[in-house]
Write a protein that holds these residues in place. Sequence first.
Motif, PDB file in Angstrom:
ATOM      1  N   ARG A  31     -16.467   4.210  14.888  1.00 14.83           N
ATOM      2  CA  ARG A  31     -15.356   4.492  13.985  1.00 14.83           C
ATOM      3  C   ARG A  31     -15.125   5.993  13.801  1.00 14.83           C
ATOM      4  O   ARG A  31     -16.070   6.767  13.733  1.00 14.83           O
ATOM      5  CB  ARG A  31     -15.622   3.874  12.607  1.00 14.83           C
ATOM      6  N   PHE A  34     -12.257  10.774   8.408  1.00 12.42           N
ATOM      7  CA  PHE A  34     -11.632  12.039   7.985  1.00 12.42           C
ATOM      8  C   PHE A  34     -11.730  12.146   6.473  1.00 12.42           C
ATOM      9  O   PHE A  34     -11.440  11.179   5.791  1.00 12.42           O
ATOM     10  CB  PHE A  34     -10.150  12.060   8.411  1.00 12.42           C
ATOM     11  N   TRP A  60       2.788   4.074   8.138  1.00 16.18           N
ATOM     12  CA  TRP A  60       2.249   2.816   7.590  1.00 16.18           C
ATOM     13  C   TRP A  60       2.687   2.609   6.136  1.00 16.18           C
ATOM     14  O   TRP A  60       2.796   1.491   5.662  1.00 16.18           O
ATOM     15  CB  TRP A  60       0.724   2.857   7.694  1.00 16.18           C
ATOM     16  N   GLY A  61       2.924   3.710   5.436  1.00 20.01           N
ATOM     17  CA  GLY A  61       3.379   3.617   4.047  1.00 20.01           C
ATOM     18  C   GLY A  61       3.913   4.967   3.618  1.00 20.01           C
ATOM     19  O   GLY A  61       3.495   5.999   4.146  1.00 20.01           O
ATOM     20  N   GLY A  81       2.492   9.874   2.138  1.00 13.87           N
ATOM     21  CA  GLY A  81       2.340   8.569   2.764  1.00 13.87           C
ATOM     22  C   GLY A  81       1.049   8.422   3.532  1.00 13.87           C
ATOM     23  O   GLY A  81       0.096   9.191   3.355  1.00 13.87           O
ATOM     24  N   VAL A  82       1.031   7.397   4.358  1.00 14.49           N
ATOM     25  CA  VAL A  82      -0.117   7.098   5.215  1.00 14.49           C
ATOM     26  C   VAL A  82       0.382   6.955   6.640  1.00 14.49           C
ATOM     27  O   VAL A  82       1.349   6.236   6.893  1.00 14.49           O
ATOM     28  CB  VAL A  82      -0.813   5.789   4.780  1.00 14.49           C
ATOM     29  N   GLY A  89      -7.296   4.166  15.205  1.00 10.35           N
ATOM     30  CA  GLY A  89      -7.437   3.163  14.144  1.00 10.35           C
ATOM     31  C   GLY A  89      -7.657   3.755  12.768  1.00 10.35           C
ATOM     32  O   GLY A  89      -8.162   3.088  11.866  1.00 10.35           O
ATOM     33  N   LEU A  90      -7.284   5.006  12.596  1.00 10.47           N
ATOM     34  CA  LEU A  90      -7.540   5.683  11.328  1.00 10.47           C
ATOM     35  C   LEU A  90      -6.228   5.865  10.572  1.00 10.47           C
ATOM     36  O   LEU A  90      -5.239   6.320  11.134  1.00 10.47           O
ATOM     37  CB  LEU A  90      -8.180   7.048  11.614  1.00 10.47           C
ATOM     38  N   ARG A  91      -6.234   5.482   9.295  1.00 10.27           N
ATOM     39  CA  ARG A  91      -5.069   5.666   8.433  1.00 10.27           C
ATOM     40  C   ARG A  91      -5.332   6.872   7.540  1.00 10.27           C
ATOM     41  O   ARG A  91      -6.278   6.873   6.754  1.00 10.27           O
ATOM     42  CB  ARG A  91      -4.838   4.421   7.577  1.00 10.27           C
ATOM     43  N   VAL A  92      -4.477   7.876   7.665  1.00  7.64           N
ATOM     44  CA  VAL A  92      -4.727   9.144   6.982  1.00  7.64           C
ATOM     45  C   VAL A  92      -3.688   9.374   5.879  1.00  7.64           C
ATOM     46  O   VAL A  92      -2.487   9.205   6.099  1.00  7.64           O
ATOM     47  CB  VAL A  92      -4.677  10.314   7.994  1.00  7.64           C
ATOM     48  N   ILE A  93      -4.183   9.750   4.705  1.00  8.25           N
ATOM     49  CA  ILE A  93      -3.316  10.162   3.600  1.00  8.25           C
ATOM     50  C   ILE A  93      -2.691  11.509   3.965  1.00  8.25           C
ATOM     51  O   ILE A  93      -3.393  12.419   4.421  1.00  8.25           O
ATOM     52  CB  ILE A  93      -4.152  10.321   2.306  1.00  8.25           C
ATOM     53  N   THR A  94      -1.405  11.642   3.742  1.00  6.14           N
ATOM     54  CA  THR A  94      -0.750  12.856   4.224  1.00  6.14           C
ATOM     55  C   THR A  94       0.525  13.170   3.453  1.00  6.14           C
ATOM     56  O   THR A  94       1.148  12.279   2.871  1.00  6.14           O
ATOM     57  CB  THR A  94      -0.389  12.689   5.726  1.00  6.14           C
TER      58      THR A  94
END
Lengths: 145, 377
Positions: A31, A34, A60-61, A81-82, A89-94
């Motif tokens: 995995r 971050f 993604w959001g 967003g994300v 496969g990583l969803r990052v807050i941004t």
Amino acid sequence: MVARSIQPELFEVRSDGSCVLVGGYCASSGRYHFPLQDCCPYTGATDIERVELSTTGSLWGWTAVTTAPPGYDGPVPYGFGVVELAGQGLRVITRLSEADPSALTFGDAMTLVVEIVGADDDGDVVSWAFAKPDARMTDPQMADR
Amino acid sequence: MSLAAVTGVGIHPFGRFEGKTVTQMGVDAVRAALVEAGDPRIDAAFCGTAYSGVAAGHKVLGALARTGMPIVDVEAGCASGAAALQLAAGAIRAGQYDTVLVFGIEKMPKGIIRSSFFEPWREQAGLAATPSYFALRAQRLMRERGVTKDDLAAVVVKNRAHGVDNPNAMFRKAVTAEEVLASRVVCEPLHLWMLCSPNEGAAAVVVRRAESAVAGTIEVAAACLRSHLPGSVLGEATPMAGIDDSAITPPSTLAAQQAYEQAGLGPDDVDVAECQDTDAARELLAWEELGLCAPGAQGALLASGAHHLGGRRPVNPSGGLLAKGEPLGASALGQMVELVHQLRGEAGGRQVEGARVALAHTVGRGANASVTILRRH
């Protein structure tokens, strides 16, 4: 002049103006994570390799922040967003360069950019953000740089 | 094994009280609870608070001349008060103490909550606005569960209508869906009135060991606290990154499963519930996490009125946080005060007739999640 990254261990801005998010990859868990940690946030394993994360992904959001939250001096409204990074496969807050929620849809292609969030004595302080690839070219703030 | 019974509750209304200190509010709530409990000897005290500073619980009990026993301040985000109750109930069941005072106090700044949880760079980058995280969660709930913006407004209408009859609520005026949707957008899809207000208040509960229950005993049948599992980018843990979380059990569900097992009850046994409605979407997610609603059934359940006062299983008869506001350390115990009043039949215009099993739920920073079940024998 190179703008100062808001947190260089997480987000590198290079002399050529390109930028990258710095994360970790754990071989035993398979995995990515971050920000970079000494231990895998999913298993606690320590076989961590420092990696530069994908600079592209899909939306993604998202939303827009319309009131400056405490401790924030940058422009308002701003996008938030994300983004799910390509291949990792990583969803990052941004932050998002697009501050109008109605201009975005699920799965929009996104690419990493720098965005000015403040200034100190040495010049601009920048954070990372994701933008639609075409927006990167037309953003007047970015055209100056 | 002995059981933990609630023998007294007290509350200082939730709202804004300029000129009144958090200590004074705590004194009011604690004194009321002690009077109800018959002014017992207290073996230990647990005080839930997040913003009150060092030894805040000691200041309250010092003002009441009730010190000498162990006093422990407990911080577990929005679940602080429930965490304090969990420690008390566990210590009583284990035989460590006979009578424990549990209270929560808070006096919060206005506006978007500022939390030392976030590093300064995260604030400067604009990545520390709590409503923006709530908004992402609301958006995903709308996408994955078919919830609509009208549904979000309907939650606010429900809770604000419930709050009209609650003298301890901050907002006591009913609102219409049109008014909710006309309030300004804070973070799309969330409008201002869909978000609870951080505020001030205090609540207290006296818990006592009993060898057996008699008619009328209000038992703490379960008091469970859980934290998040790694992975979800949307949960109250607010990490910087996450992974596909479709198979990751949220902390509220972990706490609910444990609580139902501990109490020997299931969701169908619950007569009345108070749940975390930090924002309108948060309540709809909680229904599902607590087993009160099948995933995706939120819209239909709202329309049926099942969770409205007068419905099959009212949720947030107190008005919830949307009507009461949220003083972090006190909010979970405010739920307990409400549910004890409900179980005693003392809730006045918001009474749920014949309520015997009541469930309280909080979830917040750190992804601390609590589920408490109270049962009247």
